[in-house]
Scaffold this motif. Sequence first.
Motif, PDB file in Angstrom:
ATOM      1  N   LEU A  26      55.788  67.676  52.764  1.00 58.29           N
ATOM      2  CA  LEU A  26      56.264  68.764  51.904  1.00 58.29           C
ATOM      3  C   LEU A  26      56.619  68.202  50.535  1.00 58.29           C
ATOM      4  N   ASP A  27      56.008  68.735  49.492  1.00 58.42           N
ATOM      5  CA  ASP A  27      56.283  68.310  48.126  1.00 58.42           C
ATOM      6  C   ASP A  27      56.982  69.451  47.396  1.00 58.42           C
ATOM      7  N   GLU A  28      58.322  69.392  47.347  1.00 61.05           N
ATOM      8  CA  GLU A  28      59.092  70.476  46.730  1.00 61.05           C
ATOM      9  C   GLU A  28      58.911  70.517  45.220  1.00 61.05           C
ATOM     10  N   ARG A  29      58.565  69.397  44.613  1.00 62.93           N
ATOM     11  CA  ARG A  29      58.416  69.368  43.159  1.00 62.93           C
ATOM     12  C   ARG A  29      57.158  70.107  42.718  1.00 62.93           C
ATOM     13  N   LYS A  30      56.071  69.981  43.485  1.00 65.89           N
ATOM     14  CA  LYS A  30      54.821  70.640  43.133  1.00 65.89           C
ATOM     15  C   LYS A  30      54.598  71.931  43.911  1.00 65.89           C
ATOM     16  N   TYR A  31      55.525  72.297  44.796  1.00 62.47           N
ATOM     17  CA  TYR A  31      55.419  73.514  45.606  1.00 62.47           C
ATOM     18  C   TYR A  31      54.129  73.513  46.431  1.00 62.47           C
ATOM     19  N   CYS A  32      53.841  72.395  47.059  1.00 56.94           N
ATOM     20  CA  CYS A  32      52.650  72.289  47.881  1.00 56.94           C
ATOM     21  C   CYS A  32      52.945  71.425  49.095  1.00 56.94           C
ATOM     22  N   VAL A  33      52.020  71.401  50.039  1.00 57.33           N
ATOM     23  CA  VAL A  33      52.196  70.670  51.286  1.00 57.33           C
ATOM     24  C   VAL A  33      50.907  69.940  51.628  1.00 57.33           C
ATOM     25  N   SER A  34      51.030  69.028  52.602  1.00 60.69           N
ATOM     26  CA  SER A  34      49.869  68.358  53.186  1.00 60.69           C
ATOM     27  C   SER A  34      49.785  68.759  54.647  1.00 60.69           C
ATOM     28  N   ILE A  35      48.581  69.113  55.093  1.00 58.06           N
ATOM     29  CA  ILE A  35      48.401  69.596  56.458  1.00 58.06           C
ATOM     30  C   ILE A  35      47.292  68.821  57.149  1.00 58.06           C
ATOM     31  N   GLU A  36      47.302  68.885  58.488  1.00 55.84           N
ATOM     32  CA  GLU A  36      46.266  68.252  59.305  1.00 55.84           C
ATOM     33  C   GLU A  36      45.599  69.332  60.156  1.00 55.84           C
ATOM     34  N   ILE A  37      44.279  69.487  60.006  1.00 52.58           N
ATOM     35  CA  ILE A  37      43.546  70.498  60.746  1.00 52.58           C
ATOM     36  C   ILE A  37      43.568  70.151  62.238  1.00 52.58           C
TER      37      ILE A  37
END
Length: 390
Positions: free
Chosen positions: A355-366
């Motif tokens: 979770l990247d709160e600074r860029k408002y994005c996340v990393s996910i694994e399919i």
Amino acid sequence: MGRAEAGTPKYLANKMKAKGLQKLRWYCQMCEKQCRDENGFKCHTMSESHQRQLLLFADSPGKFLHNFSKEFSDGYMELLRRRFGTKRTNANKIYQEYIAHKEHVHMNATRWLTLSDYVKWLGRTGQVVADETEKGWFVTYIDRSPEAMERQAKAERKEKMEKDDEERMTEFIEKQIKKAKKDEEDGEPQEKYTELKREEEQPLKLDIRLEKKFQPDSILGKSALVTKRSSNDVDEKVFKKPKAMPAESSSRSALDEIIKLEEKKKERANRKDYWLHPNIVVKFISSSMGDKFYKQKAVVQEVIDKYRAKIKFLDTGDKLKVDQAHLETVIPALDKEILVVNGAYRGSEALLKKLDERKYCVSIEILHGPLKGRIVDNVQYEDICKIYGT
């Protein structure tokens, strides 16, 4: 009292009144006669012609009611199809335009008591898509003409072909990934693709070698040959082979390029202006319903017309039909399952990894499919949502 003579003010006044719409309660559908006031309607009901029409109606009331209802419905649907097409339109607006014609069939002669009952019937029979809002009932015409069905079939075939191409590309990428992993395990050196680059302020040097097609000794002589050799030495000093750039800094895998192009194609195809999916947890962000539901979490039970949903609040158990503008996605804790609701991987289940709160994005694994195990970075908050029950 006789009728007014043609051309007199009374005659013109009567003609003007006859053009406009009169009150519905003073209209007789059986006789198709509009009366101007209560006294006129009373006189009409006592007339012999009206009594004869009532006797005809008494013989087969169901037949007359069915004919009036069918004529009303056909006129209303024809106006909807011709005037508004497949646009989402207020049902009352269509009705107002329909009754503007003086010779229309009045609703009090049909089997529907109100316009709402008629719209609900249209929705149940599959003629329109009906939805109720704060501004009343809205309808969307469902075009089932042969031309429309043919266009829809062509669009479905095209979508199926694109999907087949996408599946083939996905299988190809998966094979390339497996092959690359196998080569790494076996320790075989992989080919590295490098870009043609040169350092700044470095002259471009070429190594050109020409075949000799004549004997210089016989033509130029010994002194000329020495001079030529000395000039060749100078040329070799100037035109040197450029130094190879470091492979690690400029290498770019062809597989990564293919994956990037495929992700861009999927992003264009799957990026929509609607994101609702069944069985996801959402947050109600509208304060129009009061503080009771404001910022409360709910589960989407059913998606209606892509943009609206039937939700059930987790705390109170209350159910509502709301627009997607009143909802937002819910981000779960790390290592929890989520659903990708928009973007390139729309509809895929994944695991929240970072979770990247600074860029408002996340990393996910399919989690499933040909790309199982793939890590996707820089996924926006609004493109993922928590799955109910996880």
